[in-house]
Write an enzyme that holds these catalytic residues in place. Structure first.
Site, PDB file in Angstrom:
ATOM      1  CD  GLU A  43      -2.607   1.528   2.461  1.00 46.33           C
ATOM      2  OE1 GLU A  43      -3.566   2.315   2.400  1.00 46.33           O
ATOM      3  OE2 GLU A  43      -2.220   1.010   3.522  1.00 46.33           O
ATOM      4  CD  GLU A  68       2.342   8.497   4.910  1.00 48.70           C
ATOM      5  OE1 GLU A  68       1.336   8.123   4.309  1.00 48.70           O
ATOM      6  OE2 GLU A  68       2.883   9.614   4.686  1.00 48.70           O
ATOM      7  CG  ASP A 117      -1.359  13.498  -0.824  1.00 49.65           C
ATOM      8  OD1 ASP A 117      -2.283  13.574   0.002  1.00 49.65           O
ATOM      9  OD2 ASP A 117      -0.202  13.149  -0.523  1.00 49.65           O
ATOM     10  CE  LYS A 121      -2.134  25.947  -7.330  1.00 50.43           C
ATOM     11  NZ  LYS A 121      -1.694  26.295  -5.993  1.00 50.43           N
ATOM     12  CG  ASP A 153     -11.924  12.259  -1.983  1.00 45.07           C
ATOM     13  OD1 ASP A 153     -10.778  11.759  -2.001  1.00 45.07           O
ATOM     14  OD2 ASP A 153     -12.116  13.494  -1.961  1.00 45.07           O
ATOM     15  CB  THR A 190      -8.592   4.350   4.144  1.00 44.65           C
ATOM     16  OG1 THR A 190      -9.217   5.515   3.579  1.00 44.65           O
ATOM     17  CG2 THR A 190      -8.399   3.304   3.065  1.00 44.65           C
ATOM     18  CD  GLU A 191      -6.285   5.938   8.520  1.00 41.16           C
ATOM     19  OE1 GLU A 191      -5.709   5.089   9.184  1.00 41.16           O
ATOM     20  OE2 GLU A 191      -6.002   6.152   7.334  1.00 41.16           O
ATOM     21  CE1 TYR A 192      -6.243  11.612   5.047  1.00 46.59           C
ATOM     22  CE2 TYR A 192      -7.231  12.902   3.283  1.00 46.59           C
ATOM     23  CZ  TYR A 192      -6.303  12.773   4.289  1.00 46.59           C
ATOM     24  OH  TYR A 192      -5.429  13.802   4.549  1.00 46.59           O
TER      25      TYR A 192
HETATM   26  C1  LIG Z   1      -4.527  11.779   1.567  1.00 42.56           C
HETATM   27  S1  LIG Z   1      -3.555  10.733   2.516  1.00 42.56           S
HETATM   28  C2  LIG Z   1      -4.493   9.209   2.544  1.00 42.56           C
HETATM   29  C3  LIG Z   1      -4.059   8.300   3.654  1.00 42.56           C
HETATM   30  C4  LIG Z   1      -4.727   6.927   3.704  1.00 42.56           C
HETATM   31  N1  LIG Z   1      -4.333   6.118   2.559  1.00 42.56           N
HETATM   32  C5  LIG Z   1      -6.224   7.016   3.775  1.00 42.56           C
HETATM   33  O1  LIG Z   1      -6.894   6.643   2.811  1.00 42.56           O
HETATM   34  O2  LIG Z   1      -6.748   7.431   4.819  1.00 42.56           O
HETATM   35  C6  LIG Z   1      -2.248  10.325   1.371  1.00 42.56           C
HETATM   36  C7  LIG Z   1      -1.001   9.822   2.070  1.00 42.56           C
HETATM   37  O3  LIG Z   1      -0.084   9.404   1.071  1.00 42.56           O
HETATM   38  C8  LIG Z   1       1.219   9.769   1.482  1.00 42.56           C
HETATM   39  N2  LIG Z   1       2.069   9.832   0.278  1.00 42.56           N
HETATM   40  C9  LIG Z   1       1.903  10.664  -0.769  1.00 42.56           C
HETATM   41  N3  LIG Z   1       2.861  10.473  -1.687  1.00 42.56           N
HETATM   42  C10 LIG Z   1       3.648   9.471  -1.205  1.00 42.56           C
HETATM   43  C11 LIG Z   1       4.813   8.827  -1.692  1.00 42.56           C
HETATM   44  N4  LIG Z   1       5.371   9.191  -2.875  1.00 42.56           N
HETATM   45  N5  LIG Z   1       5.369   7.842  -0.956  1.00 42.56           N
HETATM   46  C12 LIG Z   1       4.819   7.484   0.232  1.00 42.56           C
HETATM   47  N6  LIG Z   1       3.732   8.076   0.757  1.00 42.56           N
HETATM   48  C13 LIG Z   1       3.136   9.046   0.042  1.00 42.56           C
HETATM   49  C14 LIG Z   1       1.018  11.107   2.159  1.00 42.56           C
HETATM   50  O4  LIG Z   1       2.083  11.437   3.032  1.00 42.56           O
HETATM   51  C15 LIG Z   1      -0.296  10.880   2.909  1.00 42.56           C
HETATM   52  O5  LIG Z   1      -0.086  10.410   4.217  1.00 42.56           O
END
Ligand SMILES: C[S@@+](CC[C@H](N)C(=O)[O-])C[C@H]1O[C@@H](n2cnc3c(N)ncnc32)[C@H](O)[C@@H]1O
Length: 218
Positions: A43, A68, A117, A121, A153, A190-192
């Site tokens: 993941e 992460e 994320d 942009k 989402d 997931t949390e989000y």
């Molecule tokens: C919007 S959060 C979603 C977290 C979780 N997956 C959820 O659904 O609740 C996206 C996470 O991806 C991590 N992330 C983004 N780009 C990443 C990368 N290149 N390598 C590792 N983690 C990454 C961010 O730090 C963030 O904690």
């Protein structure tokens, strides 16, 4: 995910040798030695770890690696696993842009992208986890019958990803624009995802397989 700096997370992660992989490149081609399971799931962007932890419990016969990059977020995820670590779970607190340095070609069976994320942009497009640059890494490390499962989402990111995967040569295998319309006990929330579901927003989900011949990106 913006958070106030937490001083405890980096030293805490150092103490969690039971689950942390500090030098993932050392296991390239040898992940089955360090994490037990008949399928290797990774993941990317595990956030606070509910999916990684929940799926590793739901599927104890399969191997689950959470990745992460943000140390303060990783600290929370790994702390949740205290007292419930099994041999089918590992966690990496690094940026997945190095994925192909950590895993050998075809070593991973399933890649999970949960609520990545969106980076809306255009100048940040390369940071999207479904940008062609990342797809090239996934294509390398995924087994021939491997797959990528994405939930989001964000309709803009979803549309972008559908095109990005198609242009790269991945095959769309399943798609839903309201995944939680029906119960899916086989898939951890997931949390989000919980947050968006509570607001009544639809969850988009897609699964891609590797194509027979994946084009290289120019
Ligand atoms: C919007 S959060 C979603 C977290 C979780 N997956 C959820 O659904 O609740 C996206 C996470 O991806 C991590 N992330 C983004 N780009 C990443 C990368 N290149 N390598 C590792 N983690 C990454 C961010 O730090 C963030 O904690």
């Amino acid at each position: 995910m913006r958070m106030r700096k937490k001083k405890w997370t980096a030293p805490y992660l150092e103490t969690r040798e039971d689950v942390m992989v500090f030098h993932p490149e050392e296991y390239k081609g040898k992940w089955r030695d360090v994490v037990k399971g008949n399928l290797l799931h990774v993941e990317i962007g595990s956030g606070k770890g509910d999916y990684w932890l929940g799926m590793s419990k739901l599927y104890p016969e399969e191997a689950w690696v959470g990745v992460e990059k943000v140390v303060d977020v990783a600290g929370i995820a790994v702390r949740k696993s205290e007292g419930q670590v099994s041999e089918n779970m590992k966690f990496v607190n690094q940026d997945a842009e190095d994925l192909a340095l950590w895993f050998a070609p075809k070593e991973i069976d399933v890649i999970h992208l949960n609520f990545s994320d969106p980076w809306p942009k255009k100048r940040n497009a390369k940071r999207r986890l479904t940008h062609a640059g990342f797809l090239a890494r996934y294509e390398e490390v995924l087994s021939d019958d491997g797959k990528i499962i994405m939930k989001t989402d964000n309709s803009g990111l979803f549309e972008y990803s559908l095109v990005s995967f198609a242009q790269y040569g991945f095959i769309l295998d399943e798609v839903s624009v309201d995944f939680r319309r029906v119960e899916h006990p086989e898939d951890v929330i997931t949390e989000y995802e919980r947050n968006f579901m509570d607001k009544g927003q639809p969850i988009y989900r897609a699964i891609w397989k590797k194509g027979g011949k994946v084009c290289s990106k120019e």
